[in-house]
Design a protein around this motif. Structure first.
Motif, PDB file in Angstrom:
ATOM      1  N   LYS A  37       0.837  -1.205   0.000  1.00 50.25           N
ATOM      2  CA  LYS A  37       0.000   0.000   0.000  1.00 50.25           C
ATOM      3  C   LYS A  37       0.872   1.255   0.000  1.00 50.25           C
ATOM      4  N   LEU A  38       1.931   1.261   0.805  1.00 48.82           N
ATOM      5  CA  LEU A  38       2.835   2.416   0.853  1.00 48.82           C
ATOM      6  C   LEU A  38       3.494   2.654  -0.499  1.00 48.82           C
ATOM      7  N   GLU A  40       2.342   1.879  -3.373  1.00 49.79           N
ATOM      8  CA  GLU A  40       1.319   2.367  -4.300  1.00 49.79           C
ATOM      9  C   GLU A  40       0.988   3.843  -4.065  1.00 49.79           C
ATOM     10  N   VAL A  41       0.712   4.221  -2.808  1.00 51.56           N
ATOM     11  CA  VAL A  41       0.257   5.591  -2.535  1.00 51.56           C
ATOM     12  C   VAL A  41       1.384   6.620  -2.632  1.00 51.56           C
ATOM     13  N   SER A  42       2.631   6.178  -2.483  1.00 48.95           N
ATOM     14  CA  SER A  42       3.736   7.142  -2.493  1.00 48.95           C
ATOM     15  C   SER A  42       4.387   7.305  -3.861  1.00 48.95           C
ATOM     16  N   GLY A  43       4.048   6.435  -4.821  1.00 45.97           N
ATOM     17  CA  GLY A  43       4.729   6.491  -6.111  1.00 45.97           C
ATOM     18  C   GLY A  43       6.192   6.088  -5.965  1.00 45.97           C
ATOM     19  N   TYR A  44       6.425   5.158  -5.070  1.00 47.19           N
ATOM     20  CA  TYR A  44       7.776   4.778  -4.672  1.00 47.19           C
ATOM     21  C   TYR A  44       8.629   4.295  -5.847  1.00 47.19           C
ATOM     22  N   ASN A  45       8.067   3.428  -6.689  1.00 46.40           N
ATOM     23  CA  ASN A  45       8.859   2.867  -7.785  1.00 46.40           C
ATOM     24  C   ASN A  45       9.337   3.941  -8.757  1.00 46.40           C
ATOM     25  N   ASP A  46       8.483   4.897  -9.093  1.00 49.26           N
ATOM     26  CA  ASP A  46       8.895   5.978  -9.990  1.00 49.26           C
ATOM     27  C   ASP A  46       9.999   6.825  -9.364  1.00 49.26           C
ATOM     28  N   PHE A 112      -0.046   9.619   5.831  1.00 47.24           N
ATOM     29  CA  PHE A 112       0.610  10.869   5.448  1.00 47.24           C
ATOM     30  C   PHE A 112       0.537  11.081   3.930  1.00 47.24           C
ATOM     31  N   TYR A 113       0.804  10.035   3.154  1.00 42.80           N
ATOM     32  CA  TYR A 113       0.725  10.158   1.692  1.00 42.80           C
ATOM     33  C   TYR A 113      -0.717  10.310   1.221  1.00 42.80           C
ATOM     34  N   ASP A 114      -1.658   9.639   1.883  1.00 48.83           N
ATOM     35  CA  ASP A 114      -3.068   9.803   1.523  1.00 48.83           C
ATOM     36  C   ASP A 114      -3.538  11.237   1.758  1.00 48.83           C
ATOM     37  N   ASN A 116      -1.643  13.877   1.711  1.00 52.09           N
ATOM     38  CA  ASN A 116      -0.833  14.810   0.914  1.00 52.09           C
ATOM     39  C   ASN A 116      -0.556  14.210  -0.466  1.00 52.09           C
ATOM     40  N   PRO A 117      -1.578  14.129  -1.316  1.00 51.88           N
ATOM     41  CA  PRO A 117      -1.395  13.479  -2.625  1.00 51.88           C
ATOM     42  C   PRO A 117      -0.412  14.215  -3.536  1.00 51.88           C
ATOM     43  N   ASN A 118      -0.159  15.497  -3.258  1.00 50.33           N
ATOM     44  CA  ASN A 118       0.804  16.238  -4.076  1.00 50.33           C
ATOM     45  C   ASN A 118       2.226  15.702  -3.894  1.00 50.33           C
ATOM     46  N   LEU A 119       2.492  15.005  -2.805  1.00 59.12           N
ATOM     47  CA  LEU A 119       3.821  14.416  -2.591  1.00 59.12           C
ATOM     48  C   LEU A 119       4.098  13.301  -3.589  1.00 59.12           C
ATOM     49  N   LYS A 120       3.055  12.567  -3.961  1.00 66.11           N
ATOM     50  CA  LYS A 120       3.243  11.483  -4.933  1.00 66.11           C
ATOM     51  C   LYS A 120       3.679  12.043  -6.275  1.00 66.11           C
ATOM     52  N   SER A 121       3.060  13.104  -6.699  1.00 66.78           N
ATOM     53  CA  SER A 121       3.409  13.670  -8.008  1.00 66.78           C
ATOM     54  C   SER A 121       4.750  14.402  -7.983  1.00 66.78           C
ATOM     55  N   SER A 122       5.184  14.830  -6.808  1.00 67.93           N
ATOM     56  CA  SER A 122       6.468  15.530  -6.732  1.00 67.93           C
ATOM     57  C   SER A 122       7.620  14.581  -6.413  1.00 67.93           C
ATOM     58  N   ASN A 123       7.302  13.299  -6.255  1.00 67.27           N
ATOM     59  CA  ASN A 123       8.293  12.242  -6.038  1.00 67.27           C
ATOM     60  C   ASN A 123       9.107  12.405  -4.768  1.00 67.27           C
ATOM     61  N   TYR A 124       8.469  12.872  -3.712  1.00 65.92           N
ATOM     62  CA  TYR A 124       9.124  12.881  -2.407  1.00 65.92           C
ATOM     63  C   TYR A 124       8.869  11.539  -1.750  1.00 65.92           C
ATOM     64  N   ILE A 125       9.938  10.833  -1.455  1.00 69.41           N
ATOM     65  CA  ILE A 125       9.775   9.552  -0.783  1.00 69.41           C
ATOM     66  C   ILE A 125      10.647   9.517   0.456  1.00 69.41           C
TER      67      ILE A 125
END
Length: 153
Positions: A37-38, A40-46, A112-114, A116-125
């Motif tokens: 889940k983490l 997925e919601v964080s865009g971790y792989n990208d 936290f990622y849920d 703050n969805p803008n963090l996923k698009s800005s690639n902050y992990i």
């Protein structure tokens, strides 16, 4: 002579007995689900692949005689990034990278990622030193493998 042999046997046995086996910790099924889940919601792989790209760029540059030049061409870089992407697409690798986080910490990161969805698009992990160190080592290994192949041709 028998006394020395007996003494040697006792010391050797004590040393063997004192060697402990390292117990490997495995993530629980709950942790695995939370890690999925983490990711997925964080865009971790990208984000991880962008980090790999930056590390690869740094390792592909060499400085000689006051000039910078690349030791790998674009196709070789793509090969390395594809190998890294394949290695990190295996879930077990990511499970072991995140298994030291408690279930509560994983839930907090997901929340936290849920929120703050803008963090996923800005690639902050949030990444540990272990993950970056392992990624850096894998890239170094792949670069050295390609350079070795080039030198034998």
């Amino acid at each position: 002579m028998k006394k020395y042999l007996f003494l040697f046997f006792v010391i050797f046995s004590a040393l063997l007995y004192s060697q402990s086996v390292i117990q490997t910790k495995y993530p629980t099924e709950t942790q695995k689900k939370l890690i999925d889940k983490l990711i997925e919601v964080s865009g971790y792989n990208d984000s991880l692949m962008k980090t790999a790209n930056l590390l690869l760029f740094r390792k592909s540059m060499q400085h000689e005689n006051g000039k910078n030049f690349e030791i790998l061409n674009t196709e070789e870089k793509k090969i390395i990034l594809n190998r890294i992407r394949h290695n990190y697409s295996e879930k077990d690798k990511l499970y072991f990278d995140f298994m030291n986080l408690t279930e509560k910490n994983l839930v907090n990161l997901i929340q936290f990622y849920d929120e703050n969805p803008n963090l996923k698009s800005s690639n902050y992990i949030f990444s540990s030193d272990i993950i970056i160190h392992n990624l850096d080592n894998e890239i170094s290994h792949e670069v050295n493998k390609i350079l070795k192949e080039k030198s034998t041709q």
